[in-house]
Design a protein around this motif. Structure first.
Motif, mmCIF file in Angstrom:
data_model
loop_
_atom_site.group_PDB
_atom_site.id
_atom_site.type_symbol
_atom_site.label_atom_id
_atom_site.label_comp_id
_atom_site.label_asym_id
_atom_site.label_seq_id
_atom_site.Cartn_x
_atom_site.Cartn_y
_atom_site.Cartn_z
ATOM 1 N N ILE A 1 -0.643 -0.007 3.112
ATOM 2 C CA ILE A 1 0.519 1.218 3.881
ATOM 3 C C ILE A 1 1.608 0.393 4.571
ATOM 4 N N ASN A 2 1.555 -0.728 5.133
ATOM 5 C CA ASN A 2 2.661 -1.493 5.538
ATOM 6 C C ASN A 2 3.727 -1.687 4.650
ATOM 7 N N ILE B 1 7.282 8.584 8.052
ATOM 8 C CA ILE B 1 6.882 9.322 9.368
ATOM 9 C C ILE B 1 5.363 9.453 9.263
ATOM 10 N N PHE B 2 5.276 10.118 7.948
ATOM 11 C CA PHE B 2 3.675 10.331 7.582
ATOM 12 C C PHE B 2 2.756 9.198 7.277
ATOM 13 N N LEU B 3 3.541 8.250 6.786
ATOM 14 C CA LEU B 3 2.927 6.795 6.481
ATOM 15 C C LEU B 3 2.513 6.183 7.745
ATOM 16 N N LEU B 4 3.535 6.316 8.856
ATOM 17 C CA LEU B 4 3.239 5.674 10.051
ATOM 18 C C LEU B 4 2.053 6.243 11.043
ATOM 19 N N ARG B 5 1.645 7.457 10.459
ATOM 20 C CA ARG B 5 0.764 8.281 11.106
ATOM 21 C C ARG B 5 -0.644 7.885 10.446
ATOM 22 N N VAL B 6 -0.700 7.031 9.356
ATOM 23 C CA VAL B 6 -1.971 6.811 8.734
ATOM 24 C C VAL B 6 -2.752 5.970 9.695
ATOM 25 N N PRO B 7 -3.993 6.116 10.071
ATOM 26 C CA PRO B 7 -4.700 5.430 11.000
ATOM 27 C C PRO B 7 -5.027 3.890 10.715
ATOM 28 N N LYS B 8 -4.414 3.194 10.838
ATOM 29 C CA LYS B 8 -4.520 1.740 10.143
ATOM 30 C C LYS B 8 -5.701 1.113 10.668
ATOM 31 N N GLN B 9 -6.169 1.475 11.909
ATOM 32 C CA GLN B 9 -7.604 0.956 12.388
ATOM 33 C C GLN B 9 -8.586 0.929 11.479
ATOM 34 N N ASN B 10 -8.472 2.174 10.767
ATOM 35 C CA ASN B 10 -9.749 2.428 9.845
ATOM 36 C C ASN B 10 -9.338 1.915 8.400
ATOM 37 N N VAL B 11 -8.270 1.377 8.114
ATOM 38 C CA VAL B 11 -7.952 0.910 6.884
ATOM 39 C C VAL B 11 -8.360 -0.385 6.605
ATOM 40 N N LYS B 12 -9.059 -0.791 5.582
ATOM 41 C CA LYS B 12 -9.388 -2.224 5.109
ATOM 42 C C LYS B 12 -8.934 -2.552 3.973
#
Length: 442
Positions: A322-323, A429-440
């Motif tokens: 995502i980053n 904007i939408f990518l920034l809203r992807v909850p990264k804390q749940n992304v592995k």
């Protein structure tokens, strides 16, 4: 032959090799030789390179040449969007994913060969071949992409997806160089002009596509489930699409990613489809041959794209998918901002180099990110990827219709660049809203 196990290197390579086979369509027909051929056929210029007339008569109506080809392109993508749910549902339930992939491959390749007879006198036939070739290419991609989670484990998907794009860039560049050599050396072969050899390039594209795809088909499995073909199965794709959308709505991570993908993919795909037309009509080539200049810029994009896809794969392993996608979108915004002011071939080459660097990366990483975000127990992968592809195609339809409308109203492609910047911004904007804390590892 006996099916190879998931994750097998030979199976992964065979899957990726289909990019080598089919990417020649994307380069020769979508990006390079056909757009130049179409422009030469439909645009009348004076001795200084200024456009005198760029309209064509089709079905008794006078069309701007850019508008006509963009509307045919949009219609083809709309057709793929409608067909995909039917096909993916059938493929998932009947278990003949490979058969459908073959059908679209062969239809697309034969239609490329049909472009040999493209001319203004029989414009309808040429546009029909163009339409069917586009459907064939993207229809086969629906099934090709859906194989990724079936043949590769999550930790292999970024790398093998990037390998596919890299093979595609290399293979398509080889064929483009062969075609370019034929066209530039037409007098050596005893021809009065390059027209015949240009049209022979379309034949070579179809033959290459069919020939090299056989290696992929030899190793790919047929599919997952095996059920009889019934009326319910035929329409099951739309039911599954609805079910998948309901599942996606419950998955915040996947839903927001798809919103982002829809926005930025609309801009990326449309830019790649119109880039050559922009170079033909908006640049002042002076004494330089525009055909050679445009093909050089396209070759530059393809070669740099190999590096871009590889670097993106490595960066995603360190920074997360995502980053890296956010960073790629920001680079695209900068490219579009610069491209709006491009007027000379040198500026166009600079733009092409940066486009190549991010084009391969954003395409391969988008595909593998979506694959990794799918539920681990998902077995109806063709339907999941059908949803992904339908989102992409509808975005292209909107992008091409907008491009055609603006070209018809303003007579200039340049204004559409500002339109694309908006969608890259929305993608960020939408990518920034992807909850990264749940992304592995995503």
């Amino acid at each position: 032959m006996q099916s190879l196990p998931k994750g097998n290197k030979k199976l992964l390579h065979a899957w990726a090799f289909y990019d080598w086979a089919n990417s020649v369509y994307n380069l020769v027909i979508s990006s390079a030789i056909f757009p130049i051929f179409y422009g030469a056929l439909t645009i009348l210029k004076d001795d200084e390179g200024n456009v005198l007339n760029d309209s064509v008569d089709f079905l008794g109506v006078e069309w701007n040449n850019d508008t006509l080809i963009s509307y045919v392109t949009a219609l083809a993508f709309l057709s793929v969007s409608i067909l995909s749910p039917f096909l993916s549902g059938i493929a998932d339930y009947v278990g003949n994913k490979k058969s459908f992939m073959k059908f679209f491959c062969y239809m697309g390749a034969v239609s490329c060969i049909g472009l040999f007879w493209f001319n203004l006198e029989h414009l309808w036939f040429g546009l029909l071949c163009y339409y069917l070739a586009l459907i064939g290419f993207w229809g086969s991609i629906v099934f090709y992409n859906s194989y990724l989670p079936d043949i590769a484990f999550p930790n292999q998907q970024d790398r093998i997806s990037a390998k596919g794009y890299s093979l595609g860039y290399i293979g398509s560049v080889i064929l483009l160089l062969i075609c370019l050599a034929m066209i530039l050396m037409y007098d050596t072969f005893g021809f009065e002009d390059e027209s015949l050899l240009t049209r022979l390039s379309f034949v070579l594209t179809g033959v290459w596509w069919i020939g090299f795809s056989q290696y992929t088909y030899y190793y790919l499995p047929q599919g997952n489930k095996k059920q009889k073909l019934t009326r319910n199965v035929v329409f099951n794709g739309f039911k599954e699409l609805k079910q998948i959308w309901n599942k996606i709505k419950e998955n915040t991570e996947l839903k927001r990613y798809l919103y982002a993908f829809f926005m930025y993919s609309m801009a990326v795909q449309t830019i790649m489809l119109i880039a050559t037309y922009f170079g033909i009509e908006e640049l002042n080539w002076g004494e330089q041959d525009p055909t050679t200049g445009l093909i050089i810029s396209i070759l530059l994009i393809q070669l740099v794209a190999v590096l871009g896809a590889t670097l993106t794969s490595r960066l995603s392993a360190k920074l997360g998918n995502i980053n890296v996608l956010i960073g790629l979108n920001l680079i695209w915004i900068a490219i579009c901002s610069f491209a709006y002011f491009v007027e000379t071939p040198f500026q166009f080459y600079i733009t092409a180099a940066f486009v190549g660097l991010v084009m391969g990366g954003i395409q391969s990483l988008s595909r593998s990110t979506y694959s990794k975000l799918l539920p681990e127990n998902a077995v109806d992968t063709a339907s999941y990827f059908s949803f992904y592809d339908v989102s992409e195609k509808i975005g292209i339809v909107i992008g091409m219709l907008s491009y055609g409308f603006i070209a018809q109203k303003t007579g200039s492609i340049r204004t559409t660049i500002l339109f694309f910047i908006v969608f890259f911004v929305l993608g960020v904007i939408f990518l920034l809203r992807v909850p990264k804390q749940n992304v592995k590892n995503k």
